[in-house]
Design a protein around this motif. Structure first.
Motif, mmCIF file in Angstrom:
data_model
loop_
_atom_site.group_PDB
_atom_site.id
_atom_site.type_symbol
_atom_site.label_atom_id
_atom_site.label_comp_id
_atom_site.label_asym_id
_atom_site.label_seq_id
_atom_site.Cartn_x
_atom_site.Cartn_y
_atom_site.Cartn_z
ATOM 1 N N GLN A 282 5.623 7.456 1.354
ATOM 2 C CA GLN A 282 6.836 7.097 0.640
ATOM 3 C C GLN A 282 6.707 5.668 0.132
ATOM 4 O OE1 GLN A 282 9.946 7.611 3.482
ATOM 5 N NE2 GLN A 282 9.160 6.074 4.905
ATOM 6 N N LEU A 283 7.544 5.316 -0.835
ATOM 7 C CA LEU A 283 7.439 4.019 -1.484
ATOM 8 C C LEU A 283 7.600 2.870 -0.497
ATOM 9 C CD1 LEU A 283 7.177 2.480 -4.186
ATOM 10 C CD2 LEU A 283 9.672 2.597 -4.378
ATOM 11 N N ASP A 284 8.447 3.034 0.485
ATOM 12 C CA ASP A 284 8.718 1.958 1.429
ATOM 13 C C ASP A 284 7.463 1.521 2.195
ATOM 14 O OD1 ASP A 284 10.970 0.323 2.321
ATOM 15 O OD2 ASP A 284 10.551 1.154 4.296
ATOM 16 N N GLY A 285 6.450 2.388 2.236
ATOM 17 C CA GLY A 285 5.211 2.025 2.922
ATOM 18 C C GLY A 285 4.507 0.843 2.294
ATOM 19 N N VAL A 286 4.836 0.530 1.044
ATOM 20 C CA VAL A 286 4.206 -0.592 0.341
ATOM 21 C C VAL A 286 4.472 -1.913 1.055
ATOM 22 C CG1 VAL A 286 4.162 -1.832 -1.880
ATOM 23 C CG2 VAL A 286 4.314 0.656 -1.834
ATOM 24 N N ARG A 287 5.514 -1.962 1.894
ATOM 25 C CA ARG A 287 5.800 -3.170 2.664
ATOM 26 C C ARG A 287 4.575 -3.630 3.449
ATOM 27 N NH1 ARG A 287 11.377 -4.128 3.735
ATOM 28 N NH2 ARG A 287 12.727 -2.588 2.710
ATOM 29 N N GLN A 288 3.723 -2.688 3.858
ATOM 30 C CA GLN A 288 2.526 -3.035 4.628
ATOM 31 C C GLN A 288 1.641 -4.021 3.880
ATOM 32 O OE1 GLN A 288 -0.391 0.107 5.092
ATOM 33 N NE2 GLN A 288 -0.874 -0.540 7.179
ATOM 34 N N LEU A 289 1.636 -3.970 2.555
ATOM 35 C CA LEU A 289 0.749 -4.816 1.756
ATOM 36 C C LEU A 289 1.169 -6.281 1.768
ATOM 37 C CD1 LEU A 289 0.202 -2.450 -1.312
ATOM 38 C CD2 LEU A 289 -1.202 -2.694 0.747
ATOM 39 N N LEU A 290 2.379 -6.574 2.233
ATOM 40 C CA LEU A 290 2.810 -7.965 2.317
ATOM 41 C C LEU A 290 1.967 -8.761 3.308
ATOM 42 C CD1 LEU A 290 6.706 -7.583 2.269
ATOM 43 C CD2 LEU A 290 5.218 -8.315 0.399
ATOM 44 N N GLN A 291 1.258 -8.063 4.203
ATOM 45 C CA GLN A 291 0.389 -8.759 5.153
ATOM 46 C C GLN A 291 -0.710 -9.550 4.460
ATOM 47 O OE1 GLN A 291 -0.759 -6.357 8.755
ATOM 48 N NE2 GLN A 291 0.224 -4.712 7.606
ATOM 49 N N HIS A 295 -3.217 -12.951 -1.340
ATOM 50 C CA HIS A 295 -4.541 -12.386 -1.620
ATOM 51 C C HIS A 295 -4.473 -11.002 -2.264
ATOM 52 C CE1 HIS A 295 -6.294 -15.701 0.572
ATOM 53 N NE2 HIS A 295 -5.526 -15.425 1.610
ATOM 54 N N ILE A 296 -3.280 -10.547 -2.648
ATOM 55 C CA ILE A 296 -3.149 -9.213 -3.218
ATOM 56 C C ILE A 296 -2.153 -9.234 -4.374
ATOM 57 C CG2 ILE A 296 -1.260 -8.471 -1.701
ATOM 58 C CD1 ILE A 296 -2.635 -5.712 -1.562
ATOM 59 N N GLU A 297 -2.396 -8.369 -5.354
ATOM 60 C CA GLU A 297 -1.448 -8.136 -6.444
ATOM 61 C C GLU A 297 -1.309 -6.638 -6.645
ATOM 62 O OE1 GLU A 297 -0.863 -8.550 -11.295
ATOM 63 O OE2 GLU A 297 -2.708 -9.290 -10.342
ATOM 64 N N VAL A 298 -0.101 -6.134 -6.490
ATOM 65 C CA VAL A 298 0.166 -4.719 -6.732
ATOM 66 C C VAL A 298 0.235 -4.496 -8.235
ATOM 67 C CG1 VAL A 298 1.811 -2.843 -6.423
ATOM 68 C CG2 VAL A 298 1.348 -4.413 -4.530
ATOM 69 N N ALA A 304 6.538 0.180 -7.225
ATOM 70 C CA ALA A 304 5.937 -0.568 -6.121
ATOM 71 C C ALA A 304 5.915 -2.060 -6.435
ATOM 72 C CB ALA A 304 4.529 -0.052 -5.851
ATOM 73 N N ARG A 305 5.628 -2.407 -7.697
ATOM 74 C CA ARG A 305 5.649 -3.816 -8.098
ATOM 75 C C ARG A 305 7.055 -4.403 -7.915
ATOM 76 N NH1 ARG A 305 1.806 -6.389 -11.072
ATOM 77 N NH2 ARG A 305 3.426 -7.614 -12.129
ATOM 78 N N ARG A 306 8.070 -3.653 -8.324
ATOM 79 C CA ARG A 306 9.441 -4.151 -8.195
ATOM 80 C C ARG A 306 9.836 -4.331 -6.735
ATOM 81 N NH1 ARG A 306 10.534 -0.321 -12.343
ATOM 82 N NH2 ARG A 306 11.483 1.063 -10.791
ATOM 83 N N LEU A 307 9.397 -3.402 -5.869
ATOM 84 C CA LEU A 307 9.708 -3.518 -4.442
ATOM 85 C C LEU A 307 9.062 -4.767 -3.854
ATOM 86 C CD1 LEU A 307 10.852 -2.551 -1.774
ATOM 87 C CD2 LEU A 307 8.859 -1.043 -1.520
ATOM 88 N N VAL A 308 7.782 -4.992 -4.160
ATOM 89 C CA VAL A 308 7.095 -6.179 -3.645
ATOM 90 C C VAL A 308 7.768 -7.448 -4.177
ATOM 91 C CG1 VAL A 308 4.928 -7.480 -3.710
ATOM 92 C CG2 VAL A 308 4.891 -5.011 -3.301
ATOM 93 N N GLN A 309 8.156 -7.450 -5.459
ATOM 94 C CA GLN A 309 8.833 -8.616 -6.031
ATOM 95 C C GLN A 309 10.155 -8.886 -5.314
ATOM 96 O OE1 GLN A 309 10.575 -8.196 -9.960
ATOM 97 N NE2 GLN A 309 9.832 -10.235 -10.539
#
Length: 325
Positions: A282-291, A295-298, A304-309
């Motif tokens: 699910q989309l909410d799993g993208v939160r993991q990438l904040l770790q 060093h990362i760009e979605v 997913a980009r909007r969620l990370v933003q």
């Protein structure tokens, strides 16, 4: 056949013949020769006197003298070895460490083996150590695993208080248990709920009670098959495919953190980044990438980009020292 059961079958096969080959054992056990050799290594690492010899007249055999003898094992010891193999830590979690150590003492030679000759390689136990615990293991306390196993073996339904991942509190559920499985260093209760298979992490199982009624499992279903079915379903689910650019130096960290969710990685580009494909249920799993921080760009999808933003903006506002004054 599980690996612990296979190790017992392998020992039994070696007891009945003077010498055999990996190919013959593979055919008998229904596995590959590579799997047989890995199992032999596990027996050697546990101190059981298994000997392998290369060449036309070579093979696999128990060393002469004080050979491993399964007939020395009590019923409880043999049952425990079939369940956990040679893993003393798992046996300890199940309340059977003493029985496991007793079994290993009976299966290993009591007198020292001849010293290694100078022209022979060192023993595997001197150069190989195997630790099945996961990195950064979950510190959450476990319930009484041994007590839960005893209750599951009664073949009754259970009423459990279980907190789902991310939930604030536990809910009470009635389940029909198959048993326990350990995967990735974590214990899970495998059970049917309302006729549907489920897997419950013991770290979030608060308590349970045994009910009077017998468990009602799906026809033809068993623990191994149900655990495999649930695992395959979890790994194959992928509703959100995320493309991201990661610093090439962070790729090893990404593999360690993301595991099977990391499906592909490109060669490093001229800008020093690697394009990776990550799959979430699910989309909410993208939160993991904040770790990965800076060093990362979605890259995609746009949701997913909007969620990370949105998450990054919230974090920046929360940690703004000006806002605290």
């Amino acid at each position: 056949m599980s690996r612990p059961q296979r190790l017992i079958e392998l020992l039994a096969a070696l007891q009945t013949r003077r010498q055999t080959t990996a190919e013959a054992l593979a055919g008998e056990l229904g596995v590959s020769t590579r799997t047989v050799l890995r199992d032999v290594r596990a027996l050697v690492d546990a101190g059981i006197p298994v000997f392998t010899e290369r060449g036309k007249y070579g093979g696999i055999s128990l060393l002469p003298g004080d050979q491993a003898d399964l007939s020395k094992l009590t019923t409880g010891e043999a049952d425990l070895l079939r369940a956990v193999g040679l893993d003393l830590e798992r046996a300890r979690q199940l309340g059977g460490e003493a029985a496991a150590r007793s079994a290993l003492r009976k299966l290993t030679p009591r007198r020292a083996l001849p010293p290694v000759r100078d022209d022979l390689p060192l023993a595997l136990t001197e150069v190989i150590a195997i630790d099945n615990r996961p990195w950064f293991a979950d510190a959450a306390p476990l319930p009484d695993v041994a007590g839960l196993v005893r209750d599951v073996r009664r073949g009754r339904r259970l009423r459990i208080a279980y907190r789902r991942s991310g939930a604030a509190s536990a809910r009470e559920l009635v389940v029909d248990p198959y048993g326990l499985v350990q995967r990735g260093g974590r214990w899970y209760l495998v059970a049917d709920r309302d006729g549907q298979p489920r897997m419950f992490a013991l770290a979030r199982l608060q308590h349970w009670a045994v009910l009077d009624s017998a468990r009602r499992l799906r026809p033809g279903a068993d623990l191994a098959g149900t655990a495999r079915e649930l695992g395959e379903a979890l790994e194959s689910e992928g509703q959100v495919v995320v493309t991201a650019r990661v610093d090439a130096g962070s790729l090893d960290l990404a593999r360690r953190i993301l595991g099977a969710r990391l499906r592909a990685a490109s060669e490093p580009g001229e800008d020093g980044t690697v394009e990776v494909t990550v799959v979430y249920g699910q989309l909410d799993g993208v939160r993991q990438l904040l770790q990965f921080g800076e060093h990362i760009e979605v890259v995609a999808p746009e949701a997913a980009r909007r969620l990370v933003q949105r998450l990054a903006t919230h974090l920046a506002r929360t940690h703004d020292p000006v806002a605290d004054t």
